[in-house]
Write an enzyme that holds these catalytic residues in place. Structure first.
Site, PDB file in Angstrom:
ATOM      1  N   ASN A  55      95.581 -49.957  19.327  1.00 49.91           N
ATOM      2  CA  ASN A  55      94.906 -49.056  20.457  1.00 49.91           C
ATOM      3  C   ASN A  55      94.714 -47.827  19.683  1.00 49.91           C
ATOM      4  O   ASN A  55      94.721 -46.765  20.640  1.00 49.91           O
ATOM      5  CB  ASN A  55      95.840 -48.851  21.564  1.00 49.91           C
ATOM      6  N   HIS A 100     101.719 -43.725  25.379  1.00 49.87           N
ATOM      7  CA  HIS A 100     102.897 -43.058  24.945  1.00 49.87           C
ATOM      8  C   HIS A 100     103.098 -41.609  25.479  1.00 49.87           C
ATOM      9  O   HIS A 100     104.261 -41.147  25.822  1.00 49.87           O
ATOM     10  CB  HIS A 100     102.893 -42.774  23.267  1.00 49.87           C
ATOM     11  N   ARG A 101     102.022 -41.031  25.610  1.00 47.76           N
ATOM     12  CA  ARG A 101     101.913 -39.628  26.256  1.00 47.76           C
ATOM     13  C   ARG A 101     102.600 -39.746  27.993  1.00 47.76           C
ATOM     14  O   ARG A 101     103.174 -38.623  28.375  1.00 47.76           O
ATOM     15  CB  ARG A 101     100.719 -38.863  26.268  1.00 47.76           C
ATOM     16  N   ARG A 148      93.978 -41.592  32.160  1.00 53.05           N
ATOM     17  CA  ARG A 148      94.889 -40.640  32.454  1.00 53.05           C
ATOM     18  C   ARG A 148      95.120 -39.971  33.734  1.00 53.05           C
ATOM     19  O   ARG A 148      96.035 -39.453  34.152  1.00 53.05           O
ATOM     20  CB  ARG A 148      95.220 -39.781  31.115  1.00 53.05           C
ATOM     21  N   SER A 165      87.252 -30.570  22.665  1.00 51.00           N
ATOM     22  CA  SER A 165      88.294 -30.826  21.760  1.00 51.00           C
ATOM     23  C   SER A 165      87.819 -30.386  20.337  1.00 51.00           C
ATOM     24  O   SER A 165      88.100 -30.888  19.305  1.00 51.00           O
ATOM     25  CB  SER A 165      88.691 -32.455  21.703  1.00 51.00           C
ATOM     26  N   ASP A 179     100.137 -46.354  15.368  1.00 55.11           N
ATOM     27  CA  ASP A 179      98.726 -45.899  15.048  1.00 55.11           C
ATOM     28  C   ASP A 179      98.682 -45.851  13.568  1.00 55.11           C
ATOM     29  O   ASP A 179      97.695 -45.929  12.958  1.00 55.11           O
ATOM     30  CB  ASP A 179      98.621 -44.707  15.680  1.00 55.11           C
ATOM     31  N   SER A 224      84.023 -38.118  23.433  1.00 52.53           N
ATOM     32  CA  SER A 224      85.246 -38.051  22.442  1.00 52.53           C
ATOM     33  C   SER A 224      84.736 -37.164  21.125  1.00 52.53           C
ATOM     34  O   SER A 224      83.735 -37.569  20.584  1.00 52.53           O
ATOM     35  CB  SER A 224      85.520 -39.598  22.054  1.00 52.53           C
ATOM     36  N   LYS A 229      91.110 -42.381  27.510  1.00 54.49           N
ATOM     37  CA  LYS A 229      92.142 -42.430  26.568  1.00 54.49           C
ATOM     38  C   LYS A 229      92.989 -43.536  26.708  1.00 54.49           C
ATOM     39  O   LYS A 229      92.279 -44.768  27.143  1.00 54.49           O
ATOM     40  CB  LYS A 229      93.046 -41.333  26.826  1.00 54.49           C
ATOM     41  N   GLU A 230      93.925 -43.991  26.257  1.00 55.36           N
ATOM     42  CA  GLU A 230      94.740 -45.007  26.104  1.00 55.36           C
ATOM     43  C   GLU A 230      94.783 -45.789  27.378  1.00 55.36           C
ATOM     44  O   GLU A 230      95.134 -46.989  27.490  1.00 55.36           O
ATOM     45  CB  GLU A 230      96.438 -44.733  25.683  1.00 55.36           C
ATOM     46  N   GLN A 234      86.061 -37.637  18.517  1.00 57.78           N
ATOM     47  CA  GLN A 234      86.431 -38.389  17.469  1.00 57.78           C
ATOM     48  C   GLN A 234      85.082 -38.954  16.870  1.00 57.78           C
ATOM     49  O   GLN A 234      84.843 -39.452  15.606  1.00 57.78           O
ATOM     50  CB  GLN A 234      87.189 -39.563  17.815  1.00 57.78           C
ATOM     51  N   LYS A 292     103.541 -45.434  19.420  1.00 65.72           N
ATOM     52  CA  LYS A 292     102.410 -45.115  19.019  1.00 65.72           C
ATOM     53  C   LYS A 292     102.238 -43.847  18.311  1.00 65.72           C
ATOM     54  O   LYS A 292     101.753 -43.613  17.165  1.00 65.72           O
ATOM     55  CB  LYS A 292     101.424 -44.948  20.339  1.00 65.72           C
ATOM     56  N   ASP A 303      95.464 -33.493  24.755  1.00 66.00           N
ATOM     57  CA  ASP A 303      96.776 -34.027  24.704  1.00 66.00           C
ATOM     58  C   ASP A 303      98.024 -33.381  25.375  1.00 66.00           C
ATOM     59  O   ASP A 303      98.497 -33.709  26.215  1.00 66.00           O
ATOM     60  CB  ASP A 303      96.971 -34.516  23.348  1.00 66.00           C
ATOM     61  N   GLY A 343      92.775 -44.998  18.358  1.00 68.89           N
ATOM     62  CA  GLY A 343      91.335 -44.336  18.479  1.00 68.89           C
ATOM     63  C   GLY A 343      91.104 -43.806  17.108  1.00 68.89           C
ATOM     64  O   GLY A 343      89.887 -43.604  16.344  1.00 68.89           O
ATOM     65  N   LYS A 366      99.827 -37.351  14.037  1.00 70.61           N
ATOM     66  CA  LYS A 366      99.084 -38.530  14.122  1.00 70.61           C
ATOM     67  C   LYS A 366      97.760 -38.319  13.538  1.00 70.61           C
ATOM     68  O   LYS A 366      97.276 -38.931  12.916  1.00 70.61           O
ATOM     69  CB  LYS A 366      99.155 -39.065  15.451  1.00 70.61           C
TER      70      LYS A 366
END
Ligand code: DC
Length: 658
Positions: A94, A401-402, A358, A201, A52, A171, A354-355, A173, A427, A327, A96, A25
């Site tokens: 959703n 999803h995870r 978590r 990360s 995604d 993040s 996250k989604e 990202q 996702k 992840d 990111g 992804k």
């Protein structure tokens, strides 16, 4: 195909086989955007097809970028840094990996764009990125809550006069987004991006830098603190690019290969499309498993997990720093249940944004399984579980999803797990549960259904003994319930009371002996009156539903032989062998008559025959779970066979299957 709202997973015995993983992804969405911003067409292979990536593709289409799809391949016709559409309303779901880089790229594109997503997306922070962009003159407004999407982007006057700063500890990202967008301003000037706070990360930044290089932009990484984009940088298509398989998705299958070895039988599970050379940080998960005592084999283009290392009975429980693998770390929270000591996962603060949150979700769902779990702002400690501690559970997935994928691994515990909203895997891995089913080996079940007195009980018990399997005489459950109902004067059509009774039925099967609480009811439940009553209350759907979990609980390693009316059709539809055992009515009446006389119960053959006929009629005609052969059932007529011959036939079929 629409997915069910709840997916029941059988308890698992082992695993083995190979899986071709879908595309990454993280790489797919970065490559789509880079190709769109480049000059010239880019031919992409191995593209992930998931929610995604659909979000990113739909956004690019609205921005006027032409993309020609051909299965897992696509040609993106780059727009050389300037999106054709100067206005667009973009739904980001959703994702990111879509909203962050698109926000940065569009903020520099002197158009008017609205970006919004699902409710959870509007709870995921984006302020650090927006602040960095506003500081260089971009026009970005919040149309909902300050600091979160939705966003409204105007033309602005972006102009870089000094180094940019962005936080790296919430993040990664945000930094990725700036690194992907800033080359658009670097034609005439060098651009520096400084990271504030510890960069989490890092492997994801590494992916960004490697892909930028493939598209002609070479960023100088100065110790993960400062990133310099040289003047004169401009995106150029590499022509073709292949997307690696998803290393985070690999984690579930490698874990399955590890847990499949818990009972000593370890066939490797091989994931195809990732290896030690992968640019994705999550391949590190395989090294973590190695440290935890898993036998990992590294190949060219694949990695395999082949159970535990020699001499190990459980995984090693220990502290694991997950900062680089946020992840794949979720998978470790499940494998920790099979550890020899508690496992503490640290560096997972990013899970909170996250989604779903978590950490909170993991605590809630692991607790349902009976696990002891402790958590803090950025850590989680999971205590290992022993046999009796496990609880059956319906796992909530929080549109994450995870959560769905990693909890499927809990089926290696001695429990029946069901996953709510399994479709949320769309996702990143729409075919996840099919791929999972293809490599795991459920605890085997042989079902033997048939009419009353067909001999199925004797045959099933003998087959179970020969194979060392557990044995479920499901008729005994209905009979025991009927006995209790008769004693307590409950009407045989009082569904709510009977279902409530069934839910707390203190039934225990100990070989051929059936216990109701402290009373041995083996003989009492065989009376004809009880059989008739069982057949009467068995037509009630709430009663059948209430007895379902009791029956599923008996599916335990090394296997189960179950006899009844609906074992193959309803209770164990995934059974490895389904037999429909019948015999002529006269032969059955004779056998039942002999059995009753032997038990000291006085009756005539005509009475038995009449009873059989009425019971057959009721069991066959009822609306739910009626007596009928399962579609794949093998028919066996035992009218002219003795018990040994019948058992041998079933065993022979089973050996052929095995
Ligand atoms: O197999 P048996 O005769 O012991 O079963 C007694 C009754 O219980 C049977 O007439 C119908 C019911 N039953 C059922 O509905 N479903 C089963 N799987 C087993 C038994």
């Amino acid at each position: 195909m629409t997915s069910p709202e709840i997916l029941a997973l059988p308890p698992l015995l082992g695993a083995g086989g190979s899986v071709r993983l879908p595309g990454s992804k993280s790489i797919s969405n970065r490559v789509l955007l880079l190709a769109a911003l480049s000059q010239g067409p880019t031919y992409i292979t191995g593209l992930l097809d998931s929610d995604d990536t659909q979000v990113m593709l739909a956004a690019l289409a609205k921005l006027g970028v032409r993309v020609d799809r051909d299965g897992a391949a696509a040609t993106v016709h780059g727009c050389d840094g300037r999106f054709p559409a100067r206005e667009a309303d973009l739904f980001m779901g959703n994702a990111g990996t879509a909203i962050r880089p698109l926000t940065a790229a569009l903020a520099l594109s002197s158009g008017r764009y609205a970006l919004h997503g699902v409710a959870r997306m509007h709870e995921r922070p984006i302020k650090d990125l927006v602040d960095a962009l506003v500081a260089i003159g971009c026009d970005i407004g919040y149309t909902g809550n300050v600091g979160y999407p939705p966003l409204a982007l105007g033309p602005g006057r972006p102009c870089v006069r000094g180094p940019l700063s962005v936080r790296g500890d919430v993040s990664s990202q945000f930094l990725t987004a700036l690194l992907l967008a800033m080359p658009l301003l670097a034609r005439d000037q060098t651009i520096e991006v400084n990271v504030v706070g510890t960069l989490i990360s890092r492997p994801y930044i590494d992916i960004t830098l490697r892909l930028l290089a493939r598209f002609g932009v070479h960023v100088d990484n100065q110790d993960w603190q400062r990133f310099v984009i040289p003047a004169g940088s401009a995106y150029a298509s590499p022509g073709r690019i292949a997307i690696e398989a998803d290393a985070s998705s690999a984690s579930y299958f490698l874990a399955a290969g590890a847990l499949g070895g818990l009972r000593g039988t370890s066939t490797p599970v091989r994931v195809e499309g990732v290896d030690a050379q992968s640019m994705q940080g999550d391949v590190e998960f395989a090294r973590v498993l190695e440290r935890l005592g898993v036998a990992i084999v590294w190949g060219e283009g694949w990695i395999a997990a082949a159970g535990l290392q020699p001499g190990r009975k459980r995984l090693i429980g220990t502290d694991i720093d997950c900062l680089a693998i946020p992840d794949a770390a979720m998978t470790l929270a499940i494998t920790a249940l099979f550890g020899d000591a508690p496992t503490r996962l640290t560096g997972i603060g990013s899970w909170r944004v996250k989604e779903t949150d978590r950490i909170a979700a993991m605590v809630a769902e692991l607790t349902k399984l009976g696990a002891r779990v402790e958590a803090g702002a950025d850590w989680l400690r999971v205590h290992p579980m022993q046999g009796d501690a496990w609880r059956n559970a319906i796992i909530d997935t929080y549109d994450d999803h995870r959560m769905a994928m990693c909890f499927s691994l809990a089926s290696f515990g001695p429990v029946n797990i069901a996953i709510r909203d399994p479709g949320c895997v769309r996702k990143t891995f729409p075919g996840y549960f099919q791929s999972f089913a293809a490599v795991v080996r459920p605890v085997p079940v042989i079902t033997i259904d048939g009419p009353t007195a067909s001999g199925k009980g004797t045959v099933a018990a003998n087959v179970a003994r020969a194979l060392g399997f557990h044995y479920l005489d499901s008729g005994a459950l209905y009979r025991a319930l009927a006995l209790l109902a008769l004693r307590e004067g409950i009407a045989l059509d009082d569904a709510p009371r009977l279902a409530a009774l069934a839910q707390t039925l203190p039934l225990r099967c100990d070989g051929a002996t059936i216990w109701l609480g402290a009373e041995d009811v083996t003989r009492a439940i065989r009376a004809e009156e009880v059989g008739q009553a069982a057949s009467t209350l068995a037509v009630l759907p709430p009663v059948r539903q209430a007895l379902l979990e009791l029956q599923h609980n008996l599916r335990r390693a090394p296997g189960l032989v179950a006899d009844g009316r609906d074992m193959g059709t309803v209770v164990f539809p995934d059974a490895g062998l389904k037999v429909f055992l019948s015999a002529a009515t006269g032969a059955r009446a004779e056998r039942r008559h002999k059995q009753l006389i032997y038990q000291g119960i006085c009756t005539s053959i005509d009475e038995v025959l009449a009873d059989l006929r009425s019971r057959d009629a009721r069991d066959t005609a009822r609306d739910v779970a009626a007596l009928r052969p399962a579609d794949e059932a093998l028919a066996l007529d035992s009218s002219d066979l003795n018990v040994e011959e019948t058992v041998e036939q079933v065993l022979q079929w089973w050996r052929q299957r095995a």
